[in-house]
Design an enzyme around this catalytic site. Structure first.
Site, PDB file in Angstrom:
ATOM      1  N   LYS A 174       0.925  -1.325   0.121  1.00  0.00           N
ATOM      2  CA  LYS A 174       0.047   0.073  -0.038  1.00  0.00           C
ATOM      3  C   LYS A 174       0.809   1.276   0.048  1.00  0.00           C
ATOM      4  CE  LYS A 174      -4.222  -2.017   1.807  1.00  0.00           C
ATOM      5  NZ  LYS A 174      -4.972  -2.107   2.918  1.00  0.00           N
ATOM      6  N   LYS A 190      -5.348 -10.078  -5.654  1.00  0.00           N
ATOM      7  CA  LYS A 190      -6.523 -10.566  -4.604  1.00  0.00           C
ATOM      8  C   LYS A 190      -7.834  -9.528  -5.079  1.00  0.00           C
ATOM      9  CE  LYS A 190      -6.787  -8.263  -0.873  1.00  0.00           C
ATOM     10  NZ  LYS A 190      -6.998  -7.695   0.265  1.00  0.00           N
ATOM     11  N   LYS A 209     -11.277  -4.457  -2.242  1.00  0.00           N
ATOM     12  CA  LYS A 209     -12.372  -3.488  -2.352  1.00  0.00           C
ATOM     13  C   LYS A 209     -11.999  -2.222  -3.508  1.00  0.00           C
ATOM     14  CE  LYS A 209     -13.409  -3.721   2.367  1.00  0.00           C
ATOM     15  NZ  LYS A 209     -11.922  -3.846   2.894  1.00  0.00           N
TER      16      LYS A 209
END
Ligand code: TYM
Length: 344
Positions: free
Chosen positions: A112, A197, A200
């Site tokens: 991130k 993955k 969201k």
């Protein structure tokens, strides 16, 4: 009784990955067999660039969806993290037990932080300390088990390390928890990018099935899933990640084994069609309950209010014990003002 704690972060609309990897297990199994708490972990949503109004909206939506999956406030505790001060209180104390090196080794932080930097943004300090807050979420409740998808396993490992370290240094205070990960669909992959993955808020929107997508939108996303070259339907996560992902999704929706399902299909088209229908069917009751709950927002608020009260009462004694153990002077309530003035 086993205590279970888990949570979802309101950084985006919840996905099929959240549901199959974690939420379904909470509703179908965990709330019935354990003393379980499920939390909308909104403080965690502030660790990346965020819009306050959107976080509020997504928090309400996530709480509504938790109930829509079948969580029953008579059986478990559903609440919002920021409504219970103990999480932040404990997080600071655990920061005094964690090291900067172990934070920087966390895979999610590395990924991130790299993404934020690539966008030209800055990395919030809270993104680095995020796993400590997550440890506080879990340890405050003395959870034995933490049902999560595969991507959270490293954070739960860190939580265990911090609990053990704290207990060794300052005396037994915390239960040492363990992660429980589902057998299939522990890592649902993005349908357009099966090496990543299904997150969201990642960059491959068409490859994400959201819990509140219209059924036809879900069908289209699954039918357009990237498959691998070759024609045979085989279950091989390394060699054929696209097909393996579809097989895992179908397996999770139908309760069958991905390997056995592979034997039953001769074409990718048929596999996609059945997977699309299975996803729509699994999510149909969730969507229906969500609609009903949206018509009664007062009910959801009431559940969250009671949930926070219950959660506070559960967390407080453990967090107080941690404060005492680490050397903080207990606050004496009700001390007469004169005595306080004299102490100054
Ligand atoms: P979050 O909000 O990213 O995800 C919520 C849960 O869904 C699982 N999950 C998946 N499982 C399978 N395939 C996927 N593609 C997929 N995407 C998400 C996650 O593993 C998770 O179980 N840090 C946590 C939230 C959290 C938490 C906690 C969890 C904060 N404090 C304490 C447990 C206990 C997170 O970001 O989850």
């Amino acid at each position: 009784m086993t205590r279970v704690f888990s949570g979802v972060k309101p950084t985006g609309h919840l996905t099929l990955g959240n549901y199959l990897g974690a939420m379904r297990q909470w509703a179908e199994v965990d709330q019935h067999r354990a003393d379980a708490l499920f939390c909308v972990v909104d403080l965690h949503a502030l660790t990346v660039d965020h819009d306050p109004a959107r976080v509020r909206r997504l928090s309400r939506q996530a709480a509504t969806l938790l109930l829509a999956t079948g969580l029953d406030p008579e059986l478990c505790t559903v609440f919002v993290q920021s409504h219970v001060d103990e999480h932040a209180r404990l997080s600071y104390v655990l920061e005094c037990v964690a090291t900067d090196g172990e934070m920087r080794r966390m895979i999610q932080y590395k990924e991130k932080a790299a993404r934020e930097r690539a966008r030209g943004g800055s990395v919030r300090l809270s993104l680095l300390t995020y796993p400590v807050l997550m440890a506080a979420d879990i340890l405050a409740y003395g959870a034995d088990e933490v049902p999560v998808g595969d991507d959270q396993a490293q954070h739960v490992e860190l939580t265990r390390d911090l609990a053990v370290r704290f207990n060794q240094r300052y005396g037994h205070t915390f239960v040492v928890p363990k992660a429980t990960v589902p057998e299939v669909a522990a890592r649902v992959m993005n349908l357009q990018e099966p090496a990543s993955k299904m997150g969201k808020s990642d960059d491959f929107g068409p490859g994400i099935v959201y819990l509140l997508d219209e059924p036809d939108v879900m069908r289209k996303k699954v039918m357009r899933a990237v498959t691998d070259s070759g024609r045979e339907v085989v279950y091989d996560r390394e060699g054929r990640p696209g097909v393996a992902n579809l097989l895992e999704i179908l397996a999770a929706c139908t309760g069958k084994k991905p390997g056995a399902l592979a034997d039953a299909y001769e074409s990718y088209g048929a596999l996609k069609k059945d997977t699309a229908e299975a996803v729509v069917e699994v999510l149909r009751p969730v969507q229906e309950r969500h609609k009903a709950l949206c018509a009664d927002p007062g009910h959801v608020e009431g559940v969250l209010g009671e949930g926070a009260e219950k959660a506070r009462a559960m967390a407080r004694p453990t967090v107080d014990a941690a404060y005492r153990a680490i050397g903080l002077l207990p606050a004496v309530s009700g001390a007469p003002a004169v005595a306080l003035n004299a102490a100054r």
